[in-house]
Structures are given as structure tokens and as C-alpha cells.
Write an enzyme that holds these catalytic residues in place. Structure first.
Site, short mmCIF file in Angstrom:
data_model
loop_
_atom_site.label_atom_id
_atom_site.label_comp_id
_atom_site.label_asym_id
_atom_site.label_seq_id
_atom_site.Cartn_x
_atom_site.Cartn_y
_atom_site.Cartn_z
N ASP A 60 0.82 -1.20 0.00
CA ASP A 60 0.00 0.00 0.00
C ASP A 60 0.86 1.26 0.00
O ASP A 60 2.07 1.20 0.01
CB ASP A 60 -1.01 -0.03 1.16
CG ASP A 60 -0.32 0.03 2.51
OD1 ASP A 60 0.90 0.29 2.56
OD2 ASP A 60 -1.00 -0.20 3.51
N VAL A 61 0.18 2.41 -0.04
CA VAL A 61 0.86 3.67 -0.34
C VAL A 61 1.90 4.02 0.72
O VAL A 61 2.97 4.53 0.42
CB VAL A 61 -0.19 4.79 -0.45
CG1 VAL A 61 0.46 6.10 -0.77
CG2 VAL A 61 -1.19 4.43 -1.52
#
Lengths: 261, 428
Positions: A60-61
Site C-alpha cells: 500500500d501507499v
């Protein structure tokens, strides 16, 4: 990629009239191999117009690290690698004393607590408990009948793991660094998400009668791909990508053969 | 003071009609976050004296009361069903810190090193007064046959506020309590002299007040062990005394009769400094300070088959195993386990020994691979610290404090939460 020399054009056998003899009388057919006109670059156009790229396990980011992508035929290998259920290794950094709503240090603050009573020994005790419960979950979800001899042999070698869908399982966890209030853990896990790892950091904080947030999640190994194989942002060009694919081919093939038979 | 019926009316118009300004929900600037961070109060959850309390966990068959939990046997609420088995460890509340615990056949003894008057608690079966006399609350002349909660056992001590109880041990129907200055107290069934006193014909053992005290040993007794119907005492000098049932030779005195007075063992352990004795069924093992292991008693399950073909051995024999210096040994009903100085675990005998379903019996000790106890490249310094045996199951404790069990899962005795037998060590 399109500028690189492509495959040689296909050849086929045509029966062409023979070149005219000295007096132009012979009109027999001679078999010659000529390139197929359909393969000519001016007829065919550029070889690659689109590339199919697939992604391996999600990252994820807020996390960083190894991220596996497959190109073209590699997508099928990605599916096979997913079915191998290999472990991933993360370095997770944490900070004691704060609790936030999304378990990371950029979230909204929920609570602050003291952390002076925490020692490395207490942390290792909690990690041992986590490892123990997850080891039991590993054996339970692997769906092997515990009463067979092969289950015993796999357990001795440490090869029992779930080969289907299962909740996130941590196979090994240990503390790399511990300087209050920061600490760093190395976590080997299966079927997890990065938010799950942040939640684990938060729960470790709660178990130690304090609170903790996760400052860093970095994947250092994804199955057979380690940090050494990974390409940096500055290396995202054709030559490096081709070298990387070439270097990994053997590793991927042996791993797939070993696990899927 | 606002009168009651008007109080609600002062709250103002309902929320839907109010036109207050809502706080902006967008992301706050870094400065605001830091200010909120510093202004937040700091909570303290860890107390000053936050030391870990030692706890006692119980699991297994609950109907005899041996777990000390009355609620599986007699639920306090009418709709709850009695639970026959407690399959996972359950914390038992105790008043004092318990230093020694022993499981007998249907009863349990817990003891603490305190100098208070109550030092030993017992629960479970009391049909042979193995828990002493537990006066019934309904009828003061009768005693309880089943004790469901840990109840204090009154001991006839000369100096009750100075003597400490070091260790307890339980056999099939008798129990031994070791104190530091007043010898050994024995109670329970004495039909074979296992309590160390003369056998009385037709003695009724239930509701008996008799607690016998044994003081006549050459040196101070440091360990007491109960087998099924016999008792073993180990003294500080390294000698072993035995009394009780001897038909399998478990008293080790050279004959197969019963002994009602503790007598010193000879044989191969004569003159050897023994540091640990163990027994559970009818087989006994002793470990010397040099790492040698001696065995005597029942050998029907190949426990002593490495030295003899006979099924009963009534004199201690040295067992020539080449597995390294032995630190600790434990006897089970049909299988035995030994722990070496390096932390390796060896099993032999009959039954589910812990090496998969194919290994059912062996006369020569086989090592259990340490990777089953958690040893790996990740954790290279895990060692097994202690081993214990039950009737047909084994337990091992590692230096990280993890408990591994394996063996036959009779009535949930393994504590794994499943009812199946466990063929290799499983973490509890």
C-alpha cells in the site's frame, strides 16, 4: 523495445517460376524459400503496441520495498507463485507512547501513554507469545492430518504451511533494534496486508501496557525476490529490466518446480 | 434549581434546526497536529509494582474435582451444562504463590513455601484420605469424598510458622509432603505400605485422620516421588529409599514383596550420588551427578530392555545409553524420556513417543529433532529445560518458557484444545 532487432521473418517454401534460361524456354517450377511478406516490418507495423503487466502481492501507499510485477507470460508465473504461498519478510519500525486511529504515525492522535517500564526482555516475551499462537494457527490452517507420518516429517523440516486461503499468519517475528521509544521488528508472514502489520504493532503496544504506532513498513523479501533483485527508481530502463528478468528466471523456475511439483 | 418537567425544555431547539458551525473535517496542518500532540494528556497504565504474578493453570478431566474448578462439575447457573473436560488451560485462582504441584490419579496437591499456617491445598478424589480429612460442612463427623475446590490440608507440624513445605508428590491413592525440617508426611492408602507405616489389616482409609510422619533417614530428604503404589525418597547424600508395592520390583530392594518401612536401595546405585529420581507407574529412573541413568521396576514396555530381557527388574541397573550426559529423566506409564545437557530430548518405551505415528516402541532412546521445539536459523538458542511424563503423554518446557506436549490425549490431558492424539510436540 520496438527498436530492438526482432525475430527474423518467417520463411516459407514457394514454387516460383525459374529464372529464364539462356534461351527463355524453361518455365519449370523451382522450390525456393522466401520470406513471408506478412512478416515484413512495413506490413506488420511495430511489434509491441501494448504490454500486459500484472502486479504480485499488494503494497500500500504508506509502505515501501520489493514489489513484484509480471510482464506478458510472467503473469501466468505470477499466478503460480501466488499458489506456492511463500512467506514475505517485512521490516517494521514502531514508536512507543502514542496511539492513533489508523495505527501509523500520520493518523489522528487517540492517546498518549508512558513507556519507561518497557524493556527488551518484555518485548521479546510478547513476541514469543505471538509466534507461538501463530505457529498453532499455521498448523491448523494447513489442513494436513496431524496423525500421518508425512505430517511429522514436514513438521520436522518446518515445511508445514497453508496451501489455500487462510487468515494472515506470522511465521517468525524477532526484534532487530530496541532503543526506547523506537523499535524495529523483522516479521515473516503469509497472506497479510500492511495494515494488519500496523495493527500488530498497535497490539504489541497494548500488551505492554502502553501504546505503539507503526512508523515504517518495508518489504525486504517477497517469495524468491529480495532487495538485491529489486530495481531502484533510477534503474527503471529497458536494459536493467531485461537483466533483472534474466537473472530471476532460474530462481523462479526452481522454486515453482520444488513447490508445485 | 430548575423544576423537573421544565428541565428538558431548556436544552434548546432540536439539533436539526440548530445552525451552529461544524468543525472543519479536512486535514489539519502540521503545526496544528503537533500542538494537539503536545497538548494531549499522557496516560499511565503500568503500575509501579508491575511484577508478573506466578499463576497456576489447569486442564483435563474435571468431574473428579482434580482441576479445582467447581463450575464444570456443578454449574452455578441452572441452564449451564456440566463440562466433562476442560480442553485448554484455565487459570486457577490461588491465595498464595504456589511453588510445587503434583497430579495424582484423580486428585491434585498444591503447596507453597509460605510460613503461614496453611501451606498445602488439595482437590479431587478423597476416598482414601489422600487429601487428609476434609470435614464436611453439612455433617461435622463425616468427610468429603470429592473436594471440588483447593482446600487447605491441616498438617501436624511442630513449628507450623517456621517449617516450609518444599515439595509434594501424588501417587494412585497416596500422597507425600516434604518439609524442610520436619521430615516427610504421608497420607492416603497404605494397603501396600506405601505410606511408610506398617500395613494394618482391613483398615478403612476413607475419612481417616491419620497422617504419618517419617523422620528416620540417614540425611535430609530432598526429593520425594510417588509411583503408582510405591514411594521413593532421595536424600541429600545421594541415596534412594523406597517402600510400598514391589511385585514389579519397583522398590528396587532385590525382592518382589511389599515393604512398609523406607529401605535403602543398593544395586548399581550403591555409592553413586543420585541427583534426581522419577517414577509414575511401575518403572523408576534415577540420574546421577555424572550423567548416568539407572532404572528398575517394570520393563514390560521395553523401558529397561537395553540391559535385560526380563520384564521385572528388582535391583537398580545402569542403563548404558550413549546419548551424552543426562541432566533429567522422567518416567511415564509406558514410555520414558531423558533430557541431556545439550538440551536434546530422547524417548524410549512404548506408546506415542513423539516421532510420528510410525514409532510405537523402541528399547533404545531416540532423539526428538530440536526443530520441533522451535529451533531454527531464526531462533538458534532454544533449548529444552525440563521434561515430565504423565501416564501416556509427555511434556517439555523450553528455556523460552514455552510448553510442548505430545502423546495420547486421554480426556483432554494434553490441553491443546483438540481431542485427538498428538504424534509430535505441540505448543500449548
Amino acid at each position: 523495445l520496438n527498436a530492438a532487432p526482432g525475430r527474423a521473418p518467417r520463411q516459407h517454401v514457394r514454387f516460383l517460376p525459374a529464372p529464364a534460361g539462356a534461351d527463355g524456354k524453361e518455365t519449370g517450377l523451382v522450390a525456393t524459400t522466401v520470406p513471408v511478406l506478412a512478416d515484413h516490418p512495413l506490413v506488420r507495423g511495430p511489434r509491441f503496441r501494448r504490454l500486459k503487466i500484472g502486479a504480485g502481492h499488494r503494497l500500500d501507499v504508506k509502505a515501501s520495498g520489493v514489489f513484484v510485477l509480471g510482464i506478458g507470460h510472467g503473469n501466468k508465473l505470477l499466478t503460480d507463485l501466488y499458489n506456492c504461498h511463500l512467506t514475505k519478510v517485512y521490516t517494521v519500525g514502531g514508536l512507543f507512547g502514542k496511539a492513533t486511529d489508523d495505527f501509523s504515525d500520520t493518523g489522528k492522535l487517540v492517546e498518549k501513554t508512558t513507556f519507561d517500564h518497557i524493556t527488551r526482555e518484555k518485548l521479546e516475551r510478547i513476541l514469543a507469545v505471538i509466534q507461538g499462537t501463530n505457529h498453532k494457527a499455521l498448523l491448523m490452517h494447513s489442513n494436513i492430518d496431524m496423525k500421518t507420518q508425512e505430517a511429522y516429517e514436514l513438521a520436522v523440516k518446518g515445511l508445514i504451511r497453508p496451501m489455500g486461503k487462510s487468515p494472515p499468519i506470522i511465521t517468525a517475528i524477532r526484534c532487530l533494534q530496541f532503543t526506547l521509544p523506537q523499535f524495529q521488528l523483522e516479521i515473516h508472514c503469509l497472506h497479510e496486508t500492511q495494515q494488519y502489520l500496523r495493527k500488530i504493532v498497535h497490539e504489541i503496544g497494548l500488551e505492554l501496557k502502553s501504546s505503539a504506532v507503526c512508523t515504517q513498513v518495508r518489504r525486504i523479501r517477497d517469495g524468491v525476490f529480495t532487495l538485491d533483485d529489486a530495481l531502484l527508481r533510477t534503474q527503471w530502463d529497458l536494459q536493467s529490466i531485461r537483466n533483472a528478468i534474466w537473472n530471476c528466471q532460474l530462481k523462479v523456475k526452481t522454486e515453482l518446480e520444488k513447490t508445485l511439483g | 434549581a430548575v423544576p423537573g418537567p421544565l428541565r428538558g425544555a431548556l436544552r434548546g431547539p432540536p439539533a436539526a434546526l440548530r445552525r451552529g458551525l461544524a468543525k472543519p473535517a479536512g486535514p489539519q496542518s502540521i503545526r496544528q497536529l503537533r500542538e494537539a500532540d503536545e497538548a494531549a494528556p499522557i496516560f499511565q497504565y503500568a503500575g509501579k509494582a508491575a511484577k508478573r504474578k506466578d499463576r497456576v493453570f489447569v486442564w483435563g478431566f474435571s468431574y473428579s474435582g482434580a482441576l479445582g474448578l467447581p463450575s464444570p462439575v456443578r454449574p452455578d447457573v441452572g441452564w449451564k451444562k456440566p463440562r466433562r473436560i476442560q480442553p485448554t488451560p484455565f487459570r486457577l485462582e490461588t491465595q498464595e504463590k504456589i511453588s510445587s504441584a503434583a497430579c495424582g490419579y484423580g486428585f491434585t496437591l498444591l503447596s507453597s513455601r509460605t510460613t503461614d499456617i496453611t501451606k498445602v491445598w488439595g482437590m479431587g478424589l478423597n476416598k482414601d484420605s489422600q487429601l487428609g480429612f476434609q470435614r464436611s460442612r453439612r455433617d461435622r463427623t463425616k468427610g468429603y469424598e470429592y473436594v471440588l475446590e483447593p482446600s487447605p490440608i491441616p498438617l501436624p507440624l511442630e513449628k507450623p510458622q517456621q517449617t516450609r513445605v518444599l515439595q509434594v508428590s501424588c501417587g494412585r491413592a497416596h500422597s507425600l509432603i516434604l518439609t524442610d525440617s520436619e521430615g516427610v508426611f504421608t497420607m492416603g492408602n497404605n494397603s501396600y505400605g506405601q505410606c511408610g507405616r506398617k500395613v494394618v489389616e482391613d483398615e478403612t482409609y476413607s475419612e481417616s485422620y491419620l497422617i504419618h510422619q517419617l523422620k528416620e533417614f540417614d540425611s535430609r530428604v530432598v526429593q520425594v516421588v510417588c509411583g503408582q503404589d510405591h514411594s521413593l525418597f532421595r536424600t541429600k547424600k545421594g541415596e534412594v529409599y523406597a517402600c510400598g508395592w514391589g511385585a514389579d520390583g519397583q522398590t528396587g530392594l532385590g525382592h518382589y514383596n511389599i515393604t512398609s518401612v523406607p529401605t535403602k536401595l543398593r544395586g548399581d546405585i550403591d555409592g553413586v550420588n543420585i541427583i534426581q529420581v522419577s517414577s509414575y507407574g511401575d518403572c523408576c529412573l534415577a540420574v546421577s551427578d555424572e550423567g548416568d541413568i539407572f532404572g528398575w521396576g517394570n520393563s514390560e514396555y521395553l523401558q529397561l530392555a537395553s540391559v535385560t530381557e526380563t520384564t521385572q527388574v528388582n535391583v537398580p541397573r545402569h542403563l548404558p545409553f550413549r546419548i551424552g550426559k543426562i541432566k533429567e529423566a522422567a518416567c511415564g506409564g509406558t514410555g520414558n524420556v531423558a533430557l541431556t545437557e545439550e538440551g536434546n530430548v530422547f524417548v524410549w518405551g512404548y506408546g506415542i513417543l513423539g516421532k510420528g505415528p510410525n514409532l510405537i516402541e523402541t528399547a533404545v532412546p531416540e532423539m526428538i529433532p530440536p526443530s520441533l521445539f522451535g529451533l531454527s536459523d531464526f531462533n538458534p538458542d532454544i533449548r529444552v529445560a525440563h521434561v515430565r511424563c504423565g501416564l501416556s503423554h509427555f511434556a517439555a518446557l523450553t528455556n523460552r518458557g514455552e510448553l510442548f506436549v505430545w502423546g495420547k490425549n486421554l480426556r483432554g490431558c494434553l490441553g491443546t484444545g483438540r481431542m485427538e492424539d498428538q504424534y509430535f510436540p505441540w505448543r500449548v
